[in-house]
Design a protein around this motif. Sequence first.
Motif, mmCIF file in Angstrom:
data_model
loop_
_atom_site.group_PDB
_atom_site.id
_atom_site.type_symbol
_atom_site.label_atom_id
_atom_site.label_comp_id
_atom_site.label_asym_id
_atom_site.label_seq_id
_atom_site.Cartn_x
_atom_site.Cartn_y
_atom_site.Cartn_z
ATOM 1 N N GLN A 93 0.801 -1.221 0.000
ATOM 2 C CA GLN A 93 0.000 0.000 0.000
ATOM 3 C C GLN A 93 0.834 1.272 0.000
ATOM 4 O OE1 GLN A 93 -2.852 -0.174 3.198
ATOM 5 N NE2 GLN A 93 -4.232 -1.428 1.989
ATOM 6 N N ASP A 94 2.128 1.160 0.281
ATOM 7 C CA ASP A 94 2.968 2.355 0.350
ATOM 8 C C ASP A 94 3.426 2.849 -1.021
ATOM 9 O OD1 ASP A 94 4.929 0.535 -0.418
ATOM 10 O OD2 ASP A 94 6.113 0.730 1.409
ATOM 11 N N GLY A 95 2.990 2.195 -2.086
ATOM 12 C CA GLY A 95 3.346 2.629 -3.431
ATOM 13 C C GLY A 95 4.658 2.058 -3.946
ATOM 14 N N SER A 96 5.315 1.236 -3.166
ATOM 15 C CA SER A 96 6.564 0.632 -3.633
ATOM 16 C C SER A 96 6.250 -0.355 -4.758
ATOM 17 C CB SER A 96 7.278 -0.080 -2.481
ATOM 18 O OG SER A 96 6.630 -1.293 -2.173
ATOM 19 N N PRO A 97 7.252 -0.708 -5.557
ATOM 20 C CA PRO A 97 7.023 -1.640 -6.662
ATOM 21 C C PRO A 97 7.015 -3.108 -6.233
ATOM 22 C CG PRO A 97 9.285 -0.892 -6.711
ATOM 23 C CD PRO A 97 8.604 -0.135 -5.594
ATOM 24 N N HIS A 98 7.093 -3.368 -4.939
ATOM 25 C CA HIS A 98 7.160 -4.746 -4.457
ATOM 26 C C HIS A 98 5.795 -5.429 -4.575
ATOM 27 C CE1 HIS A 98 10.928 -3.280 -3.182
ATOM 28 N NE2 HIS A 98 10.509 -2.731 -2.058
ATOM 29 N N LEU A 99 5.839 -6.671 -5.049
ATOM 30 C CA LEU A 99 4.621 -7.469 -5.211
ATOM 31 C C LEU A 99 4.776 -8.754 -4.422
ATOM 32 C CD1 LEU A 99 4.138 -6.979 -9.053
ATOM 33 C CD2 LEU A 99 2.944 -5.789 -7.210
ATOM 34 N N HIS A 100 3.640 -9.323 -4.031
ATOM 35 C CA HIS A 100 3.643 -10.536 -3.222
ATOM 36 C C HIS A 100 2.588 -11.491 -3.752
ATOM 37 C CE1 HIS A 100 6.119 -8.382 -0.277
ATOM 38 N NE2 HIS A 100 5.364 -7.351 -0.597
ATOM 39 N N LEU A 101 2.911 -12.762 -3.689
ATOM 40 C CA LEU A 101 1.977 -13.810 -4.080
ATOM 41 C C LEU A 101 1.677 -14.682 -2.874
ATOM 42 C CD1 LEU A 101 3.833 -14.703 -7.348
ATOM 43 C CD2 LEU A 101 1.462 -13.938 -7.269
ATOM 44 N N TYR A 102 0.399 -15.018 -2.728
ATOM 45 C CA TYR A 102 -0.002 -16.007 -1.731
ATOM 46 C C TYR A 102 -0.541 -17.192 -2.516
ATOM 47 C CZ TYR A 102 -2.469 -18.443 1.942
ATOM 48 O OH TYR A 102 -2.916 -19.414 2.810
ATOM 49 N N GLU A 103 0.064 -18.348 -2.298
ATOM 50 C CA GLU A 103 -0.237 -19.535 -3.095
ATOM 51 C C GLU A 103 -0.563 -20.712 -2.182
ATOM 52 O OE1 GLU A 103 3.124 -20.160 -5.812
ATOM 53 O OE2 GLU A 103 3.796 -18.139 -5.291
ATOM 54 N N ILE A 104 -1.481 -21.558 -2.629
ATOM 55 C CA ILE A 104 -1.752 -22.814 -1.935
ATOM 56 C C ILE A 104 -1.800 -23.924 -2.986
ATOM 57 C CG2 ILE A 104 -3.297 -24.135 -0.437
ATOM 58 C CD1 ILE A 104 -4.484 -21.509 0.556
ATOM 59 N N TYR A 105 -1.087 -25.009 -2.685
ATOM 60 C CA TYR A 105 -1.053 -26.180 -3.557
ATOM 61 C C TYR A 105 -1.502 -27.397 -2.766
ATOM 62 C CZ TYR A 105 1.633 -23.029 -6.421
ATOM 63 O OH TYR A 105 2.021 -21.946 -7.163
ATOM 64 N N ASP A 106 -2.042 -28.383 -3.454
ATOM 65 C CA ASP A 106 -2.491 -29.614 -2.793
ATOM 66 C C ASP A 106 -1.367 -30.272 -2.009
ATOM 67 O OD1 ASP A 106 -5.040 -29.324 -3.832
ATOM 68 O OD2 ASP A 106 -4.766 -30.839 -5.399
ATOM 69 N N ASP A 107 -0.146 -30.230 -2.585
ATOM 70 C CA ASP A 107 0.981 -30.924 -1.965
ATOM 71 C C ASP A 107 2.281 -30.480 -2.633
ATOM 72 O OD1 ASP A 107 0.912 -32.247 -4.468
ATOM 73 O OD2 ASP A 107 -0.141 -33.970 -3.622
ATOM 74 N N GLN A 108 3.379 -31.042 -2.206
ATOM 75 C CA GLN A 108 4.686 -30.692 -2.753
ATOM 76 C C GLN A 108 4.764 -30.981 -4.246
ATOM 77 O OE1 GLN A 108 7.412 -29.285 -0.930
ATOM 78 N NE2 GLN A 108 8.178 -28.933 -3.008
ATOM 79 N N ALA A 109 4.153 -32.083 -4.670
ATOM 80 C CA ALA A 109 4.189 -32.437 -6.089
ATOM 81 C C ALA A 109 3.505 -31.367 -6.949
ATOM 82 C CB ALA A 109 3.541 -33.799 -6.316
ATOM 83 N N ALA A 110 2.403 -30.823 -6.476
ATOM 84 C CA ALA A 110 1.708 -29.765 -7.229
ATOM 85 C C ALA A 110 2.553 -28.500 -7.289
ATOM 86 C CB ALA A 110 0.349 -29.480 -6.591
ATOM 87 N N PHE A 111 3.218 -28.176 -6.192
ATOM 88 C CA PHE A 111 4.119 -27.011 -6.178
ATOM 89 C C PHE A 111 5.290 -27.234 -7.135
ATOM 90 C CE2 PHE A 111 7.822 -24.791 -4.226
ATOM 91 C CZ PHE A 111 7.435 -23.501 -4.529
ATOM 92 N N ASP A 112 5.878 -28.414 -7.096
ATOM 93 C CA ASP A 112 6.996 -28.741 -7.989
ATOM 94 C C ASP A 112 6.557 -28.651 -9.454
ATOM 95 O OD1 ASP A 112 8.551 -29.156 -5.730
ATOM 96 O OD2 ASP A 112 8.429 -31.349 -5.847
ATOM 97 N N ALA A 113 5.348 -29.093 -9.744
ATOM 98 C CA ALA A 113 4.829 -29.004 -11.113
ATOM 99 C C ALA A 113 4.674 -27.547 -11.531
ATOM 100 C CB ALA A 113 3.501 -29.748 -11.224
ATOM 101 N N HIS A 114 4.258 -26.696 -10.612
ATOM 102 C CA HIS A 114 4.141 -25.265 -10.911
ATOM 103 C C HIS A 114 5.506 -24.679 -11.271
ATOM 104 C CE1 HIS A 114 3.387 -21.022 -10.634
ATOM 105 N NE2 HIS A 114 4.214 -20.920 -9.603
ATOM 106 N N VAL A 115 6.501 -24.976 -10.451
ATOM 107 C CA VAL A 115 7.847 -24.445 -10.686
ATOM 108 C C VAL A 115 8.427 -24.958 -12.005
ATOM 109 C CG1 VAL A 115 10.207 -24.416 -9.767
ATOM 110 C CG2 VAL A 115 8.268 -24.062 -8.229
ATOM 111 N N ALA A 116 8.019 -26.135 -12.413
ATOM 112 C CA ALA A 116 8.497 -26.722 -13.668
ATOM 113 C C ALA A 116 7.658 -26.323 -14.887
ATOM 114 C CB ALA A 116 8.526 -28.250 -13.553
ATOM 115 N N SER A 117 6.552 -25.616 -14.659
ATOM 116 C CA SER A 117 5.639 -25.283 -15.753
ATOM 117 C C SER A 117 6.290 -24.324 -16.747
ATOM 118 C CB SER A 117 4.351 -24.656 -15.205
ATOM 119 O OG SER A 117 4.631 -23.364 -14.674
#
Length: 99
Positions: A45-69
Amino acid sequence: MALHVIASLFLKPEHAQAGEAELRSMVVKTRAEPGNQRYDLFREQDGSPHLHLYEIYDDQAAFDAHVASPHFREFRTKSADWFAAPPVIRVLSAIDVAG
């Protein structure tokens, strides 16, 4: 068990618009991935260019698949020089989370 991720991206001001546009595209693609429960983009909210993501995956395998996408790898390549500091990625396991 679900895997929660908080990713903080510290964009250089001159790349803020391009970074946000690319991440908005990532939101659409990532939400369609099997095993993705949540992929939300935030700005400070302070106007900085910083961005953040909040993510939820079923499990480690789903997260790994995202990183490999293809779209994740393409973003990493395209944005390699856009950061003022390395991204901070926190991978969390829930203890007590509202449903």
